[in-house]
Design a protein around this motif. Structure first.
Motif, PDB file in Angstrom:
ATOM      1  N   ILE A 203      21.535  28.616  -7.032  1.00  0.00           N
ATOM      2  CA  ILE A 203      21.776  28.377  -8.641  1.00  0.00           C
ATOM      3  C   ILE A 203      22.982  27.371  -8.579  1.00  0.00           C
ATOM      4  O   ILE A 203      24.114  26.997  -7.781  1.00  0.00           O
ATOM      5  CB  ILE A 203      22.762  29.577  -9.235  1.00  0.00           C
ATOM      6  N   GLY A 204      22.889  26.491  -9.366  1.00  0.00           N
ATOM      7  CA  GLY A 204      23.712  25.301  -9.783  1.00  0.00           C
ATOM      8  C   GLY A 204      23.033  24.093 -10.199  1.00  0.00           C
ATOM      9  O   GLY A 204      21.633  24.087  -9.786  1.00  0.00           O
ATOM     10  N   THR A 205      23.755  22.856 -10.653  1.00  0.00           N
ATOM     11  CA  THR A 205      22.838  21.769 -10.964  1.00  0.00           C
ATOM     12  C   THR A 205      22.214  21.088  -9.847  1.00  0.00           C
ATOM     13  O   THR A 205      21.428  20.385  -9.966  1.00  0.00           O
ATOM     14  CB  THR A 205      24.020  20.678 -11.644  1.00  0.00           C
ATOM     15  N   GLN A 206      22.882  21.442  -8.712  1.00  0.00           N
ATOM     16  CA  GLN A 206      22.421  20.781  -7.338  1.00  0.00           C
ATOM     17  C   GLN A 206      20.750  21.225  -7.169  1.00  0.00           C
ATOM     18  O   GLN A 206      20.115  20.762  -6.284  1.00  0.00           O
ATOM     19  CB  GLN A 206      23.185  20.756  -6.294  1.00  0.00           C
ATOM     20  N   TYR A 207      20.337  22.312  -7.608  1.00  0.00           N
ATOM     21  CA  TYR A 207      19.269  22.967  -7.503  1.00  0.00           C
ATOM     22  C   TYR A 207      18.290  22.604  -8.660  1.00  0.00           C
ATOM     23  O   TYR A 207      17.206  23.368  -9.142  1.00  0.00           O
ATOM     24  CB  TYR A 207      19.252  24.501  -7.160  1.00  0.00           C
TER      25      TYR A 207
ATOM     26  N   GLY B 150       0.881  -1.143  -0.092  1.00  0.00           N
ATOM     27  CA  GLY B 150      -0.023  -0.121  -0.044  1.00  0.00           C
ATOM     28  C   GLY B 150       0.896   1.069   0.181  1.00  0.00           C
ATOM     29  O   GLY B 150       0.296   2.480  -0.038  1.00  0.00           O
ATOM     30  N   GLN B 151       2.043   1.228   0.173  1.00  0.00           N
ATOM     31  CA  GLN B 151       3.019   2.409  -0.030  1.00  0.00           C
ATOM     32  C   GLN B 151       3.634   2.560  -1.502  1.00  0.00           C
ATOM     33  O   GLN B 151       3.957   1.212  -2.112  1.00  0.00           O
ATOM     34  CB  GLN B 151       3.980   2.461   0.857  1.00  0.00           C
ATOM     35  N   ASP B 152       4.141   3.726  -1.734  1.00  0.00           N
ATOM     36  CA  ASP B 152       4.948   3.801  -3.069  1.00  0.00           C
ATOM     37  C   ASP B 152       5.918   4.968  -2.659  1.00  0.00           C
ATOM     38  O   ASP B 152       5.937   5.650  -1.587  1.00  0.00           O
ATOM     39  CB  ASP B 152       4.053   4.354  -4.101  1.00  0.00           C
ATOM     40  N   VAL B 153       6.818   5.242  -3.456  1.00  0.00           N
ATOM     41  CA  VAL B 153       7.925   6.191  -3.331  1.00  0.00           C
ATOM     42  C   VAL B 153       8.062   7.033  -4.398  1.00  0.00           C
ATOM     43  O   VAL B 153       8.057   6.719  -5.708  1.00  0.00           O
ATOM     44  CB  VAL B 153       9.305   5.489  -3.036  1.00  0.00           C
ATOM     45  N   ALA B 154       8.178   8.351  -4.326  1.00  0.00           N
ATOM     46  CA  ALA B 154       8.178   9.407  -5.458  1.00  0.00           C
ATOM     47  C   ALA B 154       9.773  10.064  -4.853  1.00  0.00           C
ATOM     48  O   ALA B 154      10.021  10.437  -3.728  1.00  0.00           O
ATOM     49  CB  ALA B 154       7.178  10.446  -5.323  1.00  0.00           C
ATOM     50  N   ILE B 155      10.499  10.316  -5.921  1.00  0.00           N
ATOM     51  CA  ILE B 155      11.723  11.097  -5.532  1.00  0.00           C
ATOM     52  C   ILE B 155      11.760  12.406  -6.496  1.00  0.00           C
ATOM     53  O   ILE B 155      11.734  12.356  -7.588  1.00  0.00           O
ATOM     54  CB  ILE B 155      12.929  10.306  -5.963  1.00  0.00           C
TER      55      ILE B 155
ATOM     56  N   ALA C 209      17.205  16.775  -3.073  1.00  0.00           N
ATOM     57  CA  ALA C 209      15.900  16.207  -3.576  1.00  0.00           C
ATOM     58  C   ALA C 209      15.207  15.606  -2.136  1.00  0.00           C
ATOM     59  O   ALA C 209      15.746  15.587  -1.121  1.00  0.00           O
ATOM     60  CB  ALA C 209      16.170  15.004  -4.551  1.00  0.00           C
ATOM     61  N   VAL C 210      14.037  15.218  -2.236  1.00  0.00           N
ATOM     62  CA  VAL C 210      13.214  14.493  -1.466  1.00  0.00           C
ATOM     63  C   VAL C 210      12.801  13.113  -1.798  1.00  0.00           C
ATOM     64  O   VAL C 210      12.302  13.011  -3.119  1.00  0.00           O
ATOM     65  CB  VAL C 210      12.106  15.413  -0.871  1.00  0.00           C
ATOM     66  N   ARG C 211      12.743  12.456  -0.931  1.00  0.00           N
ATOM     67  CA  ARG C 211      12.239  10.895  -1.136  1.00  0.00           C
ATOM     68  C   ARG C 211      10.986  10.836  -0.343  1.00  0.00           C
ATOM     69  O   ARG C 211      10.897  11.049   1.075  1.00  0.00           O
ATOM     70  CB  ARG C 211      13.122  10.058  -0.763  1.00  0.00           C
TER      71      ARG C 211
ATOM     72  N   ALA D 228       6.070   9.598   4.855  1.00  0.00           N
ATOM     73  CA  ALA D 228       7.330  10.149   5.406  1.00  0.00           C
ATOM     74  C   ALA D 228       8.135  10.821   4.263  1.00  0.00           C
ATOM     75  O   ALA D 228       7.849  10.834   2.946  1.00  0.00           O
ATOM     76  CB  ALA D 228       8.232   8.887   5.647  1.00  0.00           C
ATOM     77  N   VAL D 229       8.950  11.891   4.462  1.00  0.00           N
ATOM     78  CA  VAL D 229       9.787  12.626   3.606  1.00  0.00           C
ATOM     79  C   VAL D 229      11.146  12.852   4.115  1.00  0.00           C
ATOM     80  O   VAL D 229      11.349  13.212   5.369  1.00  0.00           O
ATOM     81  CB  VAL D 229       8.972  14.157   3.351  1.00  0.00           C
ATOM     82  N   GLU D 230      12.168  12.425   3.239  1.00  0.00           N
ATOM     83  CA  GLU D 230      13.508  12.514   3.606  1.00  0.00           C
ATOM     84  C   GLU D 230      14.364  13.435   2.617  1.00  0.00           C
ATOM     85  O   GLU D 230      13.965  13.473   1.215  1.00  0.00           O
ATOM     86  CB  GLU D 230      14.192  11.036   3.635  1.00  0.00           C
ATOM     87  N   SER D 231      15.131  14.267   3.154  1.00  0.00           N
ATOM     88  CA  SER D 231      15.842  15.110   2.241  1.00  0.00           C
ATOM     89  C   SER D 231      17.320  14.270   2.020  1.00  0.00           C
ATOM     90  O   SER D 231      17.584  13.509   2.747  1.00  0.00           O
ATOM     91  CB  SER D 231      16.533  16.282   3.121  1.00  0.00           C
ATOM     92  N   GLY D 232      17.596  14.292   0.687  1.00  0.00           N
ATOM     93  CA  GLY D 232      19.046  13.751   0.493  1.00  0.00           C
ATOM     94  C   GLY D 232      19.270  14.234  -0.933  1.00  0.00           C
ATOM     95  O   GLY D 232      19.059  15.296  -1.400  1.00  0.00           O
ATOM     96  N   TYR D 233      20.198  13.305  -1.442  1.00  0.00           N
ATOM     97  CA  TYR D 233      21.071  13.731  -2.627  1.00  0.00           C
ATOM     98  C   TYR D 233      20.708  12.480  -3.800  1.00  0.00           C
ATOM     99  O   TYR D 233      20.778  11.118  -3.386  1.00  0.00           O
ATOM    100  CB  TYR D 233      22.491  13.867  -2.382  1.00  0.00           C
ATOM    101  N   ILE D 234      20.863  12.665  -5.006  1.00  0.00           N
ATOM    102  CA  ILE D 234      20.415  11.752  -6.073  1.00  0.00           C
ATOM    103  C   ILE D 234      21.095  12.186  -7.405  1.00  0.00           C
ATOM    104  O   ILE D 234      21.080  13.615  -7.555  1.00  0.00           O
ATOM    105  CB  ILE D 234      19.042  11.202  -6.152  1.00  0.00           C
TER     106      ILE D 234
END
Length: 187
Positions: free
Chosen positions: A100-104, A11-16, A65-67, A37-43
């Motif tokens: 500003i930057g690709t990280q954003y 019954g759960q799914d994940v969006a990033i 990003a957020v997961r 749940a929401v987690e901050s992270g990098y991808i």
């Protein structure tokens, strides 16, 4: 540090999603019905186990990003994306406001062909509806290794509502979400 693949309960799914500073997206999605749940992270980059400093330096290729773990019976992936396209500017390449930057960059990291198709459909709808005057530059990319951000980034807005960036950047995005998607707010 790299996370082991999260066990997704029935019954759960994940969006990033990446749309500028992860504090903004986390603060919005924490308030959405059906989001568990929401987690901050990098991808999306090449460096293993990136740090915030390395990602902010723009040399890792990772996006902030957020997961989001959500219940698709309560809120669909499409509805999560509709919120995404309202709470950030998907028309600025590698930029959100003064960040500003690709990280954003604006990006949707899909976990399945169905998510990819939904993301492309939502982008087409946003484009056809002329929600923005400029073209959408949001990338639709297969999800890669997820790295959870440092503990002090998790729930940052909730813990630091009076910090300057939170007051002037995060707060207005949360207010915009609350106004436009009032029916989607958690009780």
């Amino acid at each position: 540090m790299a996370d082991e693949p999260r066990t997704i309960l029935s019954g759960q799914d994940v969006a990033i999603l990446a749309g500028g500073c992860f504090w903004c997206l986390e603060a919005v999605y924490d308030q959405v019905q059906g989001v568990e749940a929401v987690e901050s992270g990098y991808i999306g980059g090449a460096m293993d186990n990136p740090t915030y400093e390395a990602v902010c330096g723009g040399q890792t290729g990772h996006a902030e990003a957020v997961r989001i773990t959500f219940n698709p019976v309560v809120i669909s992936y499409q509805e999560l994306l509709e919120i995404f396209f309202v709470v950030h500017d998907p028309t600025t390449l590698n930029r959100q406001g003064n960040d500003i930057g690709t990280q954003y960059r604006s990006a949707i990291f899909y976990n399945s062909p169905a998510q990819q198709q939904t993301a492309e459909q939502v982008i087409n709808t946003v484009t056809d509806d002329r929600l923005y005057d400029a073209p959408i530059v949001t990338q639709v990319i297969a999800a890669t290794q997820w790295y959870e951000a440092e503990a002090y980034h998790q729930e940052y807005f909730a813990r630091n509502p009076f910090q300057g960036y939170c007051q002037f950047v995060v707060g207005p995005k949360v207010a915009k979400f609350r106004k436009q998607f009032a029916e989607r707010l958690k009780s």
